[in-house]
Scaffold this motif. Structure first.
Motif, PDB file in Angstrom:
ATOM      1  N   SER A  63       0.837  -1.201   0.000  1.00 16.71           N
ATOM      2  CA  SER A  63       0.000   0.000   0.000  1.00 16.71           C
ATOM      3  C   SER A  63       0.875   1.257   0.000  1.00 16.71           C
ATOM      4  CB  SER A  63      -0.907  -0.016   1.226  1.00 16.71           C
ATOM      5  OG  SER A  63      -1.569   1.193   1.385  1.00 16.71           O
ATOM      6  N   PHE A  64       1.918   1.234   0.798  1.00 18.57           N
ATOM      7  CA  PHE A  64       2.835   2.370   0.912  1.00 18.57           C
ATOM      8  C   PHE A  64       3.537   2.628  -0.423  1.00 18.57           C
ATOM      9  CE2 PHE A  64       6.762   4.495   2.026  1.00 18.57           C
ATOM     10  CZ  PHE A  64       6.353   5.415   2.963  1.00 18.57           C
ATOM     11  N   VAL A  65       4.031   1.550  -1.049  1.00 19.58           N
ATOM     12  CA  VAL A  65       4.731   1.687  -2.333  1.00 19.58           C
ATOM     13  C   VAL A  65       3.793   2.296  -3.373  1.00 19.58           C
ATOM     14  CG1 VAL A  65       5.778   0.405  -4.249  1.00 19.58           C
ATOM     15  CG2 VAL A  65       6.419  -0.154  -1.895  1.00 19.58           C
ATOM     16  N   ARG A  66       2.579   1.792  -3.453  1.00 21.86           N
ATOM     17  CA  ARG A  66       1.618   2.334  -4.429  1.00 21.86           C
ATOM     18  C   ARG A  66       1.358   3.825  -4.183  1.00 21.86           C
ATOM     19  NH1 ARG A  66      -0.649  -2.856  -3.824  1.00 21.86           N
ATOM     20  NH2 ARG A  66      -0.665  -3.963  -5.799  1.00 21.86           N
ATOM     21  N   SER A  67       1.181   4.204  -2.928  1.00 27.79           N
ATOM     22  CA  SER A  67       0.886   5.610  -2.635  1.00 27.79           C
ATOM     23  C   SER A  67       2.066   6.512  -2.992  1.00 27.79           C
ATOM     24  CB  SER A  67       0.495   5.792  -1.168  1.00 27.79           C
ATOM     25  OG  SER A  67       1.617   5.679  -0.325  1.00 27.79           O
ATOM     26  N   ILE A  76      14.563   4.695  -4.351  1.00 29.07           N
ATOM     27  CA  ILE A  76      15.506   4.954  -3.257  1.00 29.07           C
ATOM     28  C   ILE A  76      14.781   5.567  -2.060  1.00 29.07           C
ATOM     29  CG2 ILE A  76      17.552   6.281  -2.552  1.00 29.07           C
ATOM     30  CD1 ILE A  76      18.466   6.079  -5.531  1.00 29.07           C
ATOM     31  N   ARG A  77      13.962   6.545  -2.328  1.00 23.02           N
ATOM     32  CA  ARG A  77      13.224   7.209  -1.243  1.00 23.02           C
ATOM     33  C   ARG A  77      12.187   6.273  -0.626  1.00 23.02           C
ATOM     34  NH1 ARG A  77      10.687  13.244  -1.089  1.00 23.02           N
ATOM     35  NH2 ARG A  77       9.667  13.021   0.909  1.00 23.02           N
ATOM     36  N   ILE A  78      11.502   5.516  -1.465  1.00 15.50           N
ATOM     37  CA  ILE A  78      10.489   4.586  -0.963  1.00 15.50           C
ATOM     38  C   ILE A  78      11.125   3.562  -0.029  1.00 15.50           C
ATOM     39  CG2 ILE A  78       8.886   2.755  -1.625  1.00 15.50           C
ATOM     40  CD1 ILE A  78       8.352   4.390  -4.230  1.00 15.50           C
ATOM     41  N   ASN A  88      11.134  -4.821   7.309  1.00 13.63           N
ATOM     42  CA  ASN A  88      12.419  -5.486   7.051  1.00 13.63           C
ATOM     43  C   ASN A  88      12.725  -5.551   5.555  1.00 13.63           C
ATOM     44  OD1 ASN A  88      11.397  -7.957   5.846  1.00 13.63           O
ATOM     45  ND2 ASN A  88      10.850  -8.644   7.896  1.00 13.63           N
ATOM     46  N   GLN A  89      13.979  -5.802   5.234  1.00 12.01           N
ATOM     47  CA  GLN A  89      14.467  -5.759   3.858  1.00 12.01           C
ATOM     48  C   GLN A  89      13.742  -6.756   2.950  1.00 12.01           C
ATOM     49  OE1 GLN A  89      16.838  -3.398   3.048  1.00 12.01           O
ATOM     50  NE2 GLN A  89      16.483  -3.924   0.914  1.00 12.01           N
ATOM     51  N   GLU A  90      13.509  -7.951   3.442  1.00 11.04           N
ATOM     52  CA  GLU A  90      12.852  -8.977   2.632  1.00 11.04           C
ATOM     53  C   GLU A  90      11.422  -8.560   2.266  1.00 11.04           C
ATOM     54  OE1 GLU A  90      11.428 -13.637   2.963  1.00 11.04           O
ATOM     55  OE2 GLU A  90      12.931 -12.894   4.374  1.00 11.04           O
ATOM     56  N   THR A  91      10.671  -8.086   3.247  1.00 14.16           N
ATOM     57  CA  THR A  91       9.295  -7.647   3.009  1.00 14.16           C
ATOM     58  C   THR A  91       9.275  -6.452   2.063  1.00 14.16           C
ATOM     59  OG1 THR A  91       8.673  -8.400   5.215  1.00 14.16           O
ATOM     60  CG2 THR A  91       7.178  -6.854   4.149  1.00 14.16           C
ATOM     61  N   LEU A  92      10.196  -5.547   2.256  1.00 13.14           N
ATOM     62  CA  LEU A  92      10.322  -4.355   1.424  1.00 13.14           C
ATOM     63  C   LEU A  92      10.574  -4.750  -0.034  1.00 13.14           C
ATOM     64  CD1 LEU A  92      12.674  -1.497   2.552  1.00 13.14           C
ATOM     65  CD2 LEU A  92      12.763  -2.338   0.245  1.00 13.14           C
ATOM     66  N   ASN A  93      11.546  -5.646  -0.265  1.00 10.53           N
ATOM     67  CA  ASN A  93      11.876  -6.077  -1.624  1.00 10.53           C
ATOM     68  C   ASN A  93      10.717  -6.811  -2.285  1.00 10.53           C
ATOM     69  OD1 ASN A  93      14.445  -4.948  -1.530  1.00 10.53           O
ATOM     70  ND2 ASN A  93      15.404  -6.817  -0.800  1.00 10.53           N
ATOM     71  N   GLU A  94      10.033  -7.657  -1.514  1.00  6.97           N
ATOM     72  CA  GLU A  94       8.883  -8.389  -2.059  1.00  6.97           C
ATOM     73  C   GLU A  94       7.758  -7.431  -2.449  1.00  6.97           C
ATOM     74  OE1 GLU A  94       7.782 -11.268   0.898  1.00  6.97           O
ATOM     75  OE2 GLU A  94       9.587 -12.473   0.561  1.00  6.97           O
ATOM     76  N   ALA A  95       7.506  -6.435  -1.614  1.00  5.24           N
ATOM     77  CA  ALA A  95       6.452  -5.463  -1.913  1.00  5.24           C
ATOM     78  C   ALA A  95       6.780  -4.669  -3.176  1.00  5.24           C
ATOM     79  CB  ALA A  95       6.256  -4.517  -0.731  1.00  5.24           C
TER      80      ALA A  95
END
Length: 153
Positions: A63-67, A76-78, A88-95
């Motif tokens: 949701s955050f990435v889409r917004s 980079i900012r996201i 965490n890094q894994e969740t961030l990369n997957e999203a």
């Protein structure tokens, strides 16, 4: 709402927060700590919310990435903002991967569109060009994306 915040449990407050928007686990924990709840109670509450599917860092991150893409922000900012929110890094990369795939995000085109919304030319002199570069860099775009956006303007 609640009769008094003293009567509210960690779960009550967390559910109230989540009813408005998605939150990361770390954000909810921080808000509950501000209300002076015990760490063990907070962790138990967050575990229960996660098990029940009411709170999910993966869902929050997507949701955050889409917004942020809608706002014209770069990867980079996201990533930095998600890390600040305790994802965490894994969740961030997957999203990021999921949103890029499902939405067909092209970071180069996003940089170009973001620049075009703010400026009509690439800049008449090096000072103006540097201003545009700083603008895109502050939005979280990398050097290649910035160079592409400036070449298209």
């Amino acid at each position: 709402m609640f009769a008094s915040s003293r009567d509210a449990t960690p779960r009550d407050i967390a559910v109230q927060l989540l009813s408005r928007r998605e939150y990361s686990r770390a954000e909810i924990a921080q808000k509950l700590k501000q209300k002076a709840f015990d760490n063990a109670d907070i962790e138990a509450c967050l575990d229960t919310l996660e098990e029940q599917g009411l709170q999910s860092d993966a869902r929050f991150a997507e949701s955050f990435v889409r917004s942020r893409i809608i706002r014209g922000q770069g990867v980079i900012r996201i990533k930095g903002e998600l890390r600040q929110r305790g994802v965490n890094q894994e969740t961030l990369n997957e999203a990021l991967a999921h949103v890029e795939e499902s939405e067909g995000v092209d970071w180069f085109e996003l940089a170009k569109e973001t620049l075009a919304r703010r400026f009509s030319s690439p800049g008449e002199n090096p000072k103006e060009r540097a201003k545009r570069e700083r603008f895109l860099a502050s939005r979280g775009f990398d050097f290649e994306q910035i160079r592409y956006a400036l070449s298209c303007l």
